[in-house]
Write a protein that holds these residues in place. Structure first.
Motif, short mmCIF file in Angstrom:
data_model
loop_
_atom_site.label_atom_id
_atom_site.label_comp_id
_atom_site.label_asym_id
_atom_site.label_seq_id
_atom_site.Cartn_x
_atom_site.Cartn_y
_atom_site.Cartn_z
N LEU A 230 -41.59 68.06 -28.93
CA LEU A 230 -41.71 68.47 -30.32
C LEU A 230 -40.78 69.66 -30.60
O LEU A 230 -40.44 70.42 -29.69
N ASP A 231 -40.40 69.82 -31.86
CA ASP A 231 -39.66 71.03 -32.24
C ASP A 231 -40.66 72.12 -32.63
O ASP A 231 -41.88 71.94 -32.51
N GLY A 232 -40.16 73.24 -33.10
CA GLY A 232 -41.01 74.37 -33.44
C GLY A 232 -41.97 74.10 -34.59
O GLY A 232 -42.97 74.82 -34.76
N GLU A 233 -41.68 73.07 -35.36
CA GLU A 233 -42.54 72.71 -36.50
C GLU A 233 -43.52 71.59 -36.14
O GLU A 233 -44.25 71.11 -37.00
N GLY A 234 -43.51 71.17 -34.88
CA GLY A 234 -44.41 70.10 -34.45
C GLY A 234 -43.90 68.71 -34.74
O GLY A 234 -44.65 67.73 -34.61
N ARG A 235 -42.62 68.60 -35.09
CA ARG A 235 -42.04 67.29 -35.37
C ARG A 235 -41.51 66.66 -34.08
O ARG A 235 -41.01 67.36 -33.20
#
Length: 204
Positions: free
Chosen positions: A120-125
């Motif tokens: 995941l990226d920092g935004e949870g994507r």
């Protein structure tokens, strides 16, 4: 031709498999499921490699008379389904680095890398899926408690089931001349069983 097309859209990497590889049934001489006629479940390729292959190409030269259809799974869709249906399982697969390994003593090759099944990226994507039952090594001792290990591998099995469920699988019977091109960090691929010894031939 598969290398020619690959170099039109990027740069074909030469690895221990060479610049291209042939997917054919070698029977008992095959040292990988890819070189047999058996069913292969949804997986991403080379999770033991860093950097990992980003775009994969499969070019059909000869199709099997029966069976052997290619199966493609949107790993992001399966992961989002897991997040919705079992958030705890999703969190475990997204937060636990998993070791993957490829070993070929005959050629002196040993490749290892660690990455979560779901990145995941920092935004949870979602940014990447790394999932391959055949190259998954065991988690190092102490990474999870005994109860955590049970929960983790239960989550692994749940994700495996989703990735091979009909609701997430696109089945394609490749014919000679067809080329499948897909993102290896998102789209998982597999194959249906076909008749042993049938003249099926794909190049990757």
């Amino acid at each position: 031709m598969v290398a020619e097309v690959g170099n039109l859209v990027g740069h074909v990497r030469t690895t221990n498999y060479g610049a291209i590889f042939d997917v054919v049934d070698l029977g008992s001489a095959g040292n990988s499921l890819a070189y047999t006629n058996v069913r292969i479940n949804a997986h991403t390729d080379n999770p033991y490699r860093d950097p990992f292959p980003t775009v994969q190409l499969l070019h059909c030269l000869v199709s099997a008379p029966e069976g052997g259809a290619t199966r493609l799974t949107d790993g992001f869709a399966a992961a989002e389904a897991l997040r919705a249906r079992d958030p705890a399982a999703f969190r475990l697969l997204a937060s636990t680095p998993h070791p993957f390994e490829y070993r070929d003593p005959s050629s002196g090759v040993l490749l290892r890398a660690e990455t979560p099944v779901i990145s995941l990226d920092g935004e949870g994507r979602l940014v990447r899926i790394a999932f391959n039952n055949r190259s998954a090594a065991t988690l190092p001792p102490g990474r999870l408690s005994p109860a955590g290990l049970r929960a983790y591998y239960t989550a692994w099995a749940a994700f495996d089931a989703l990735c091979n469920a009909d609701e997430f699988v696109l089945r394609i019977a490749l014919r000679p001349g067809d080329l499948a091109l897909f993102s290896n960090g998102r789209v998982m691929h597999g194959r249906e069983e076909y008749t042993r010894g049938a003249p099926r031939h794909l190049q990757g």
